[in-house]
Design a protein around this motif. Structure first.
Motif: not given
Length: 287
Positions: A117-122, A124-127, A202-204, A225-231
């Motif tokens: 899922s996407v969990v944040n926009h600023d 951009p964070l995904f789990t 998405i590159e993350a 669980l991994v939390i990754v940032e879209g770059v």
């Protein structure tokens, strides 16, 4: 492609217990179904109850005819696989994270994951959730944690068969790109390629990860669980608006994950305005 070995039988997850396929002969069942309707296009309909008012509640009373039962996820007779089956068939539809990674040797891996899922926009964070702990991780989880890089690709109808085949329980090191026939496109910031066929990629980079322990056996690791940032984003030019901020779902044709071996199409929708408290509640009550 690497030859299967004994590690294949030890792959993490619950696959051996899940028995996803409910059909004795799936191909026979599939042949008896209507063909895929490729000429169906996205359309909007009205919301179910256009005259709904504040306080009206549900738009149908069918729910009153049935009682709710309680399920203890840790009950004596309940197995973890029961919780898995319940959750993936109830929490639907779910987006699919089609994850591309490379290991330290530069070997590629491509696999779909529905704990995504996407969990944040600023920023951009995904789990992404992977079954199996760090002692015996999924290939994708191992690669992400070791290299800190990945791409996430949205799956659309025009390559669902190829994407689904990437879920095969192949041994570590097998290149799913070759098995699927999908096209690797060079990424700009991270090493893993993104899927050229995907309309949005998405590159993350890895932010953090956490290993989960079983509630029934605290010594057993059950997931990561991994939390990754879209770059960086890659989007097909014809699916996004001129302002580069809204993607057309009619052109994206996203595929969702349902329970068992079932996927879903997004072909119909309805719009509903967000209520404004001052306008829709306070002012209404003054009348």
């Amino acid at each position: 492609m690497s030859a299967p070995n004994s590690k294949t039988a030890e792959r993490p997850g619950l696959e051996a217990q899940i028995q996803r396929n409910p059909h004795p002969d799936f191909r026979k069942v599939e042949r008896e179904r209507p063909p895929f309707e490729s000429d169906i296009s996205w359309k909007y309909t009205q919301i179910p109850k256009t005259d709904w008012k504040i306080g009206d509640g549900a738009n149908d009373t069918e729910w009153k005819k049935h009682k709710k039962i309680q399920i203890d996820p840790y009950g004596d007779s309940r197995k973890p696989v029961d919780n898995y089956k319940t959750l993936i068939s109830a929490v639907t539809p779910r987006p699919i994270g089609f994850v591309s990674t490379v290991n330290r040797k530069g070997e590629r891996n491509l696999a779909p994951f529905s704990y995504f899922s996407v969990v944040n926009h600023d920023p951009p964070l995904f789990t992404i959730g992977f079954s199996g702990g760090l002692d015996n991780p999924k290939d994708s989880a191992k690669n992400v944690i070791e290299t800190g890089e990945l791409t996430i690709n949205i799956i659309s109808e025009w390559f669902i068969e190829a994407a689904n085949f990437c879920s095969t329980n192949s041994p570590f090191g097998v290149d799913e790109w070759k098995l699927s026939g999908l096209t690797p496109a060079e990424s700009t910031i991270v090493k893993p390629p993104h899927v050229a066929e995907s309309a949005f990629s998405i590159e993350a980079k890895l932010v953090t990860h956490h290993e989960w322990k079983s509630k029934l056996d605290p010594n057993k690791s059950t997931g990561t669980l991994v939390i990754v940032e879209g770059v960086n984003f890659h989007v097909r030019e014809d699916v996004i608006n001129d302002d580069l901020n809204i993607i057309d779902i009619a052109k994206l044709k996203p595929v969702s994950r349902l329970g068992g071996i079932t996927y879903g199409r997004s072909i119909t929708g309805y719009e509903s305005l967000r209520p404004d408290y001052e306008k829709d509640v306070v002012n209404v009550n003054k009348i």
